[in-house]
Design a protein around this motif. Structure first.
Motif, PDB file in Angstrom:
ATOM      1  N   TRP C  35      17.850  23.589   6.166  1.00 29.76           N
ATOM      2  CA  TRP C  35      19.241  23.962   5.860  1.00 29.76           C
ATOM      3  C   TRP C  35      19.638  23.543   4.455  1.00 29.76           C
ATOM      4  O   TRP C  35      20.679  23.933   3.954  1.00 29.76           O
ATOM      5  CB  TRP C  35      20.206  23.332   6.878  1.00 29.76           C
ATOM      6  CG  TRP C  35      19.649  23.335   8.259  1.00 29.76           C
ATOM      7  CD1 TRP C  35      19.452  22.275   9.071  1.00 29.76           C
ATOM      8  CD2 TRP C  35      19.206  24.470   8.991  1.00 29.76           C
ATOM      9  NE1 TRP C  35      18.898  22.658  10.233  1.00 29.76           N
ATOM     10  CE2 TRP C  35      18.733  24.004  10.226  1.00 29.76           C
ATOM     11  CE3 TRP C  35      19.139  25.846   8.707  1.00 29.76           C
ATOM     12  CZ2 TRP C  35      18.202  24.855  11.188  1.00 29.76           C
ATOM     13  CZ3 TRP C  35      18.627  26.685   9.664  1.00 29.76           C
ATOM     14  CH2 TRP C  35      18.160  26.198  10.894  1.00 29.76           C
ATOM     15  N   PRO C  41      25.058  21.403   3.174  1.00 36.15           N
ATOM     16  CA  PRO C  41      26.131  21.518   4.161  1.00 36.15           C
ATOM     17  C   PRO C  41      26.462  20.141   4.740  1.00 36.15           C
ATOM     18  O   PRO C  41      25.650  19.219   4.655  1.00 36.15           O
ATOM     19  CB  PRO C  41      25.533  22.443   5.224  1.00 36.15           C
ATOM     20  CG  PRO C  41      24.062  22.386   5.028  1.00 36.15           C
ATOM     21  CD  PRO C  41      23.801  21.923   3.647  1.00 36.15           C
ATOM     22  N   THR C  45      27.327  19.970  10.435  1.00 37.84           N
ATOM     23  CA  THR C  45      26.767  21.323  10.496  1.00 37.84           C
ATOM     24  C   THR C  45      25.265  21.264  10.709  1.00 37.84           C
ATOM     25  O   THR C  45      24.694  21.996  11.524  1.00 37.84           O
ATOM     26  CB  THR C  45      27.052  22.082   9.177  1.00 37.84           C
ATOM     27  OG1 THR C  45      28.328  21.710   8.718  1.00 37.84           O
ATOM     28  CG2 THR C  45      26.936  23.556   9.381  1.00 37.84           C
ATOM     29  N   LEU C  49      23.181  22.784  13.715  1.00 34.07           N
ATOM     30  CA  LEU C  49      22.102  23.752  13.495  1.00 34.07           C
ATOM     31  C   LEU C  49      20.802  23.259  14.125  1.00 34.07           C
ATOM     32  O   LEU C  49      20.083  24.011  14.782  1.00 34.07           O
ATOM     33  CB  LEU C  49      21.908  23.991  11.991  1.00 34.07           C
ATOM     34  CG  LEU C  49      22.895  24.953  11.337  1.00 34.07           C
ATOM     35  CD1 LEU C  49      22.808  24.850   9.826  1.00 34.07           C
ATOM     36  CD2 LEU C  49      22.675  26.374  11.809  1.00 34.07           C
TER      37      LEU C  49
END
Lengths: 357, 446, 313
Positions: C35, C41, C45, C49
């Motif tokens: 990510w 992020p 988050t 994820l």
């Protein structure tokens, strides 16, 4: 099978020279050999590996591969000059008039085609008009002739499904399917078991009697020669050192090499403690053949002249001759002592030589 | 006489002439020959050592020799070349961007510029300038440009600038003026300096978009390719030879297990795995690189993560063929009598491998190893072309080709020069390898 | 026969399993989380994820899940290139394009390469043989991208006023020509070389001597006796060539901008879209392994010497 029996000369080879042109130089594989073969006659060509016997046979049938080349002499088959024939004529000759069978039946049949396919193909190559059924029928007849049973099944089998002896029978059937006048057998029994060897020899003898063809039988085994041949040529290093009827060769050998071969062969009738005597040394380098007699370095009777000059052929009996200075010496002695009859002389002389051994 | 002789030989009659000649024989003709005389009679060929014989055969192979010379030349180009050229492979020369491998003298350039200025005054404008100009014109007329019109002008200017498709292109101008280009590229600055009497090393193959000398980059690229090839070949040789000889020599269960492993590796698609290794190991190595400043990290930095993954992949996958060849050789040789003899004499396994088996398959090993070099170069260039090869600013022939792809129509030589060197290099290595095989393995000869 | 096939299939399955595990563990070895891109992020988050994609569980559990999913045809979803699109869906739309080009390329390579090899063997030692040998050696020495770009330059507009084929693949018949030509060139040359060697090998066999002694015509000897035997080893080269062509597709598809799986795979590598990389690798590996298996079995079928009931080898 209707076989028109012919007589007289089938094959005449005169002073044949074959050379291989290798990068290292010219190898004189066959250096001037001559012989005749009549119809209905079996001739053995004996010699150790590399003596040029196969090369000589290949030149008759036109199978000599580059870089091998016939450089001199002539080959006459049924009155026709074989060496003068074109490529197409040679193709027509092979398998049709002259057939050849080879040493190793394991590798000589194409592994990816059935026996039947390969037999029929051999027939069709020379007889375009023959129908499929007819060809198959003749192929099966041929297989039966060479002593294979269950032919219908065999026709559909692949070579690897057959034993070695069986395969050699197939090879013979394939060679004979067009009824050739001359069969060249290049060590046909060497790769087989001894018992199978005997069977195959028996078969060939049998077939020869039936078909009256001439056979050139190449081997290094004198025992096989005694079994099947009418006359014998002994080759050494590309030269024919002795030639004669089979009995003469066995009982009155004229060349030390032939004597050596005979002594190195096991005999059934030998006295039990008799030893086999090998021929010492190795053959000469064919790339660099010496001036004199090629056998001289291995010959126990070698003389000074042997190392300088190739001996001429000396007549030792009817159709029996040898190339050896020993025999020349005897001949000269004969002449000096005034004995005119060369034939008888050489024979007695020969006995003396035997005693000398 | 010779003719007569032939006639006589055909039949089985004795040779009359020869019989007559017998009287002329030397006196001692029929004395027994001594052993010594017999010995000297056989004229043996000189026995030549294996390597001498192989070298003789190789030298006679003209194609292989030419290939060898070319490989040596490329080697010199790659390893000595960069020392002679005063530019670095990552040196961006000012004002040398997009330099062609040819140039026009300063006067000629002035003429071209003047000609183009005369015929087409927008051709040389940047998009922004063109828009500015158009705006000014519009303002003069009291109008305002819409955004669409503005975009059109911008696009036109861009197109005419980028592809040279203005009303009068530079090429057209050159043709009209009949100016001939001179070989090698020089930037304007360099031309000026030459004017002043300085000697400037030419950009023989021109420069790329960043003003880097293409010849130096090609040299470095060729060097990378060669190093990759040689290293991979050595890796393959070592792993394959060890694995193959162990498997072949011990036979039995050891062999069976080892061969199953080989079979599995054999069916693994190598290129996919290399790509995968490249992608996944890159971040791993990058992290390692940044973790400190030890000698290992230094090594990783100099080699670049992608190169290391190529080496790893070769070490993991490509030795299979080599091990199979060596195993086959050893199995074959194991049957030979001299090995049995050595064993009977009590020689240990390692010694048998070292002294008896390896020397006998050395020909095939050398050939296979050598042919691994072009194959590794091939793979490396493939990966580099896909952007998985050496990392920038280091370069290789494959990545140069990849970089040149976008400007193929305008600067085809940027692609064709490295591509040609790469292809010629692989070709010559292949040809020489083939020659080597023919020379080292006399059994393959007819 | 059945036993042999079973053994081979088992082997293929093991290989595939190893490839899957290798792929999986390599992907897991990548430091950092997928990510992380330009802007990091927030941690919440990332956690969400991770949980969504099961990345918070132990590796072995993940592997088991992944394997189970693959068996069900679920290769996961794209995380970057085409967010949340299932990988299998991408593969099934993209692969046909690659496959079409690959099949045409391999076909022309076989149809041209094998006869050329025969011709070279038949005319061995003549200028025809030499010429073919030069062409084929050059052919196997040119990386695919060199062939592709040369074709692109020569036939698709590099030379002024000479543009026969489109530069960019648009699915039209014409646009297939150059990619297939480029992709098939290496296999063509390779097969031609191998056919020549196999033919010469076959010509030197004893059964050719027999055929000659039978008085067969030269053509019949070459095309009936030598060729059939020569083709058997040539078949074994087909398996690796299929794999090679497939991977050559990466380059050719990139050069000609073909919307195939190869180019997509390369792009996914550049974008580090791991599920796509994994899925595609496994899919292509499976494809290559199966092709090898098929070629292997085919080989055993063509050669009558091999008795399959005995288990081969």
């Amino acid at each position: 099978m209707e076989e028109k029996q012919k007589s007289g000369k089938l094959l005449e080879v005169k002073d044949l020279h074959v050379s291989f042109f290798t990068p290292a130089g010219e190898v004189k594989a066959v250096g001037g050999i001559s012989y005749d073969l009549n119809y209905d006659e079996v001739m053995g060509i004996v010699g150790e590996s590399g003596s040029g016997k196969s090369v000589e046979a290949y030149s008759i049938i036109g199978l000599l591969q580059s870089p091998g080349k016939v450089v001199g002499g002539s080959i006459t088959l049924e009155g026709e000059d074989v060496l003068a024939k074109s490529k197409e004529e040679m193709i027509d000759l092979r398998g049709n008039k002259v057939a050849m069978i080879f040493q190793n039946p394991m590798t000589c049949l194409n592994p990816v085609y059935t026996i039947g396919n390969q037999l029929i193909e051999a027939l069709k190559a020379h007889d375009k008009k023959v129908s499929k059924e007819e060809a198959a029928k003749r192929a099966m007849e041929m297989l039966e002739l060479v002593g294979i049973n269950n032919v219908e099944k065999r026709m559909k089998q692949y070579p690897h499904e057959l034993s070695g002896g069986m395969r050699q029978r197939v090879m013979i059937a394939m060679g004979l399917i067009c009824h050739p006048q001359l069969l060249i057998a290049d060590e046909p029994t060497t790769a087989l078991d001894v018992t199978i060897q005997a069977q195959i020899l028996e078969l060939m003898k049998d077939l020869q009697k039936k078909t009256h063809m001439g056979i050139i039988f190449i081997t290094h085994n004198l025992g096989v020669v005694a079994e099947i041949c009418d006359k014998v040529s002994v080759m050494y290093a590309g030269k024919m050192v002795e030639q004669g009827p089979v009995d003469d060769i066995f009982y009155k050998p004229g060349h030390p090499y032939t004597m050596g071969l005979l002594r190195s062969m096991p005999r059934v009738d030998a006295e039990s403690y008799e030893r086999l005597i090998p021929i010492e040394g190795t053959p000469v380098d064919m790339l660099n053949p010496p001036e004199g007699c090629p056998f001289a370095p291995r010959c126990e009777y070698a003389m000074k002249i042997c190392l300088q000059k190739m001996p001429p052929y000396v007549e030792l009996g009817e159709n029996h001759r040898a190339a050896c200075w020993l025999r020349v010496q005897e001949q000269m002695a004969k002449e000096k002592s005034g004995q005119a009859d060369a034939k008888a002389g050489s024979q007695t002389e020969n006995k003396e030589a035997g005693d000398h051994e | 006489m010779a003719e007569k002789r032939k006639k006589v030989l055909g039949s089985l009659q004795p040779d009359v002439e020869d019989i007559l000649e017998w009287n002329n024989l030397p006196d001692n003709a029929f004395e027994p020959a001594s052993a010594q005389e017999k010995e000297s009679f056989i004229q043996d060929r000189k026995s030549v050592s294996y390597w001498k014989d192989a070298w003789r055969r190789l030298r006679r192979n003209r194609v292989a020799m030419v290939a060898m010379v070319i490989v040596i030349l490329i080697g010199l180009f790659a390893f000595v070349g960069p020392l002679l050229v005063p530019y670095g492979y990552d040196e961006q020369i000012r004002g040398a961007n997009n330099l062609h491998p040819w140039h026009y003298s300063l006067e000629d350039q002035a003429r071209i510029d003047a000609y183009m200025e005369e015929h087409n005054n927008t051709a040389n404008l940047t998009p922004d300038e063109a828009v500015e100009q158009a705006k000014a014109e519009a303002a003069a007329k009291g109008e305002e440009l819409s955004r669409i019109e503005e975009a059109k002008i911008r696009a036109n200017a861009k197109a005419s600038q980028g592809s040279g498709e203005g009303e009068v292109t530079e090429a057209a101008a050159i043709e009209a003026l009949g100016i001939k280009a001179k070989p090698f590229g020089y930037s304007d600055d360099e031309l000026q300096r030459m004017e002043n009497g300085e000697s400037v090393f030419p950009h023989v193959f021109g420069c790329d978009t960043h003003g880097r000398d293409i010849m130096v980059r090609t040299m470095i690229g060729a060097r990378v390719s060669m190093i990759v090839g040689i290293c991979c070949a050595i890796i393959v040789l070592i792993i394959g030879a060890i694995y193959g000889s162990i498997s072949g020599y011990f036979g039995g269960k050891v062999d069976a297990v080892m061969q199953r492993i080989v079979e599995v590796i054999y069916t693994i698609p190598e290129v996919l795995i290399i790509l995968l290794l490249g992608t996944t190991l890159k971040p791993v190595f990058e992290q390692f690189q940044n973790s400190g400043n030890g000698p290992l990290q230094q090594l990783v930095t100099t080699l670049g993560p992608n190169l290391i993954s190529i080496f790893i992949a070769f070490g993991l996958l490509y030795w299979v063929t080599m091990s199979r060849i060596i195993r086959g050789q050893i199995l074959q040789l194991k049957q030979q009598e001299y090995v049995t003899a050595a064993r009977a004499l009590g020689a240990k396994g390692g010694r048998i491998i070292k002294r008896h088996l390896l020397p006998n398959c050395v020909g095939q090993i050398v050939t296979t190893t050598f042919l691994q070099i072009p194959s590794a170069i091939f793979t490396e260039s493939f990966l580099s072309f896909l952007g998985m090869g050496v990392s920038a600013p280091m370069t290789s022939l494959g990545s140069m080709c990849s970089d040149a792809l976008s400007g193929l129509t305008s600067y085809p030589y940027r692609l064709f020069i490295p591509a040609a060197i790469l292809s010629v290099m692989i070709l010559c290595l292949n040809l020489f390898g083939d020659g080597l095989r023919d020379a080292l393995d006399p059994r393959l000869k007819k | 026969m059945a036993k042999y096939i079973l053994k081979r299939v088992l082997m293929a399955v093991i290989t595939l399993f190893i490839v899957i595990c290798l792929t999986f563990f390599l992907m897991n070895a990548i430091p950092g989380s997928p990510w992380l891109s330009e802007k990091t992020p927030p941690q919440a988050t990332i956690d969400a994820l991770n949980e969504k994609y099961g990345l918070d569980q132990p590796v072995i559990v993940q592997l088991g899940k992944y394997l189970a999913n693959i068996v069900h045809g679920d290769f996961g979803t794209s995380i970057k290139m085409q967010k949340d699109r299932p990988v299998l869906d991408i593969i099934t739309t993209m692969f046909p394009v690659s496959a079409a080009i690959g099949i045409i390329a391999i076909l022309w390579a076989i149809l041209v390469g094998v006869p050329l090899g025969c011709l070279a063997a038949y005319k061995r030692g003549t200028w025809v043989d030499s010429l073919l040998r030069v062409i084929c050696t050059i052919g196997i020495s040119m990386p695919g991208f060199v062939v592709a770009t040369i074709l692109l330059y020569l036939l698709a507009g590099g030379i002024d006023g000479f543009k026969i084929f489109p530069t960019i693949f648009d699915g039209s018949l014409k646009s297939y020509v150059l990619p297939c030509l480029a992709l098939g060139f290496y296999p063509m040359c390779y097969l031609s070389r191998q056919t020549r060697t196999a033919m010469l090998d076959s010509i030197n066999q004893e059964y050719i001597k027999t055929a000659r002694a039978k008085g067969l015509k030269n053509k019949k000897i070459i095309f009936k006796h030598a060729l059939r035997n020569a083709l058997i080893p040539v078949i074994t080269y087909l398996g690796p060539q299929v794999a090679f062509t497939l991977c050559g597709g990466f380059v050719v598809e990139t050069v000609f901008s073909i919307p195939g799986l190869g180019r997509y795979f390369v792009q996914s590598i550049q974008n580090r879209d791991y599920p796509i990389i994994m899925g595609t690798t496994i899919f292509l590996a499976a494809f290559i392994i199966i092709m090898n298996l098929v070629v292997d079995l085919l080989y055993k079928l063509v050669d009558p010497r091999i008795n399959l009931s005995k288990g081969g080898n």
